[in-house]
Scaffold this active site. Structure first.
Site, short mmCIF file in Angstrom:
data_model
loop_
_atom_site.label_atom_id
_atom_site.label_comp_id
_atom_site.label_asym_id
_atom_site.label_seq_id
_atom_site.Cartn_x
_atom_site.Cartn_y
_atom_site.Cartn_z
N GLU A 125 -33.40 -0.86 -2.49
CA GLU A 125 -34.47 -1.86 -2.35
C GLU A 125 -34.90 -2.04 -0.89
OE1 GLU A 125 -35.40 -3.86 -5.09
OE2 GLU A 125 -33.71 -3.76 -6.47
N HIS A 157 -29.30 -12.95 -9.36
CA HIS A 157 -29.57 -13.08 -10.81
C HIS A 157 -29.03 -14.40 -11.39
CE1 HIS A 157 -29.19 -8.33 -10.91
NE2 HIS A 157 -30.29 -8.73 -10.30
N HIS A 214 -32.07 -11.66 -2.96
CA HIS A 214 -32.38 -11.38 -4.35
C HIS A 214 -31.08 -11.50 -5.14
CE1 HIS A 214 -33.17 -9.71 -8.15
NE2 HIS A 214 -32.48 -8.60 -7.92
N HIS A 260 -35.28 -10.88 -15.03
CA HIS A 260 -34.48 -10.18 -14.02
C HIS A 260 -33.73 -11.13 -13.08
CE1 HIS A 260 -34.36 -6.66 -10.90
NE2 HIS A 260 -33.36 -7.50 -10.72
#
Ligand code: 2HA
Ligand code: ZN
Length: 275
Positions: free
Chosen positions: A113, A138, A136, A208
């Protein structure tokens, strides 16, 4: 003895935040990735010219030229980053042409990423240069929200969820952005995120996870905690069979006005109404 890389102060914060992400169950396995933009330390600024080869970036990021990123290594686990940061986090410099990067220190295989993080940092440089951190992860309560039929519009999700607790919208007057499904790890997801991060400090990715920006990694985590707390209250009420109603618009406006943030709230989603 610590190496010069291990002495970079932000490395400890990176590790600490990864520990929290893992303990909360937000970054399971090697899920999620983080980056922090720094001024390239002078003692390694020239090193890359001799020691590593340039890797081309699929996106041009001229605003990042000469800056460096601390970023999670590929397939690294948050719980292991917390224990052994120097092994699992890499330091990379963006070349002067803004079209390639070089490895400088630490982990040598950045998350796939990395181009997406670069694209998002470029947005931050343009619109909120004081923000240097990207997380980022979850969080299940937030991923669940993206699957509710009633929350397919970011404006409505922000209005209701951030009214579950009286300080949530004060922290995030611009609300939370929402992205449709994109293939995990794709540049398309990174570029769409970079575009939306212009307007929001937190965005949710359908099915996601979440993406947050902040001045520091701890600040980006603060922002996630605020949205997560609000979502938790929503789901507690739902589970108890109560219909969450949230604060009245009048009380919301009163609070935001008191803190001088009413205009940011009222203009939050104007970009959606432009052609
Ligand atoms: O890096 O979470 O979305 C692992 C991921 C990709
Ligand atoms: Zn992910």
């Amino acid at each position: 003895m610590k190496t010069l890389f291990e002495k970079i102060p932000e490395l400890d914060e990176f590790a600490e935040v990864c520990g929290y992400l893992s303990q909360r169950g937000w970054s399971e396995g090697s899920g999620g990735n983080l980056s922090f933009r720094i001024k390239t330390p002078s003692y390694i600024a020239t090193k890359h010219k001799n020691t590593s080869n340039p890797v081309a970036l699929p996106v041009a990021v001229p605003e990042l030229a000469g800056q460096s990123l601390l970023i999670s290594g590929t397939e690294t686990r948050a719980r292991e980053i917390a224990l052994r940061p120097a092994e699992n986090i890499g330091l990379y410099i963006i070349a002067d042409d803004g079209q390639s990067f070089y490895w400088l220190a630490g982990n040598k295989n950045p998350t796939s990423e990395l181009p997406s993080h670069c694209a998002i940092h470029q947005t931050l440089c343009r619109y909120r240069p004081e923000q240097r951190a990207i997380i980022h992860t979850h969080p299940p309560l937030l991923i669940a929200l993206t699957q509710c039929a009633e929350f397919q519009k970011a404006e409505h999700l922000s209005e209701l969820i951030l009214s579950m607790q009286s300080e949530a919208r004060l922290q995030l007057p611009e609300g939370v952005g929402l992205l449709d499904f994109h293939v995990p790890g794709s540049l398309e997801l990174g570029e769409a995120s970079a575009k939306l991060m212009q307007y929001h400090q937190i965005i949710l990715w359908y099915m996601h996870g979440a993406l947050a920006s902040g001045k520091t990694l701890s600040h980006a985590l603060d922002q996630l905690e605020v949205v997560n707390k609000a979502a938790e209250i929503f789901w507690i009420l739902k589970s108890a069979g109560c219909e969450p109603c949230g604060m009245s618009r009048e009380n919301m406006q009163k609070s935001l006005s008191q803190f001088g943030r009413l205009q940011r709230y009222e203009q939050a989603f104007n970009y959606q109404h432009r052609s």
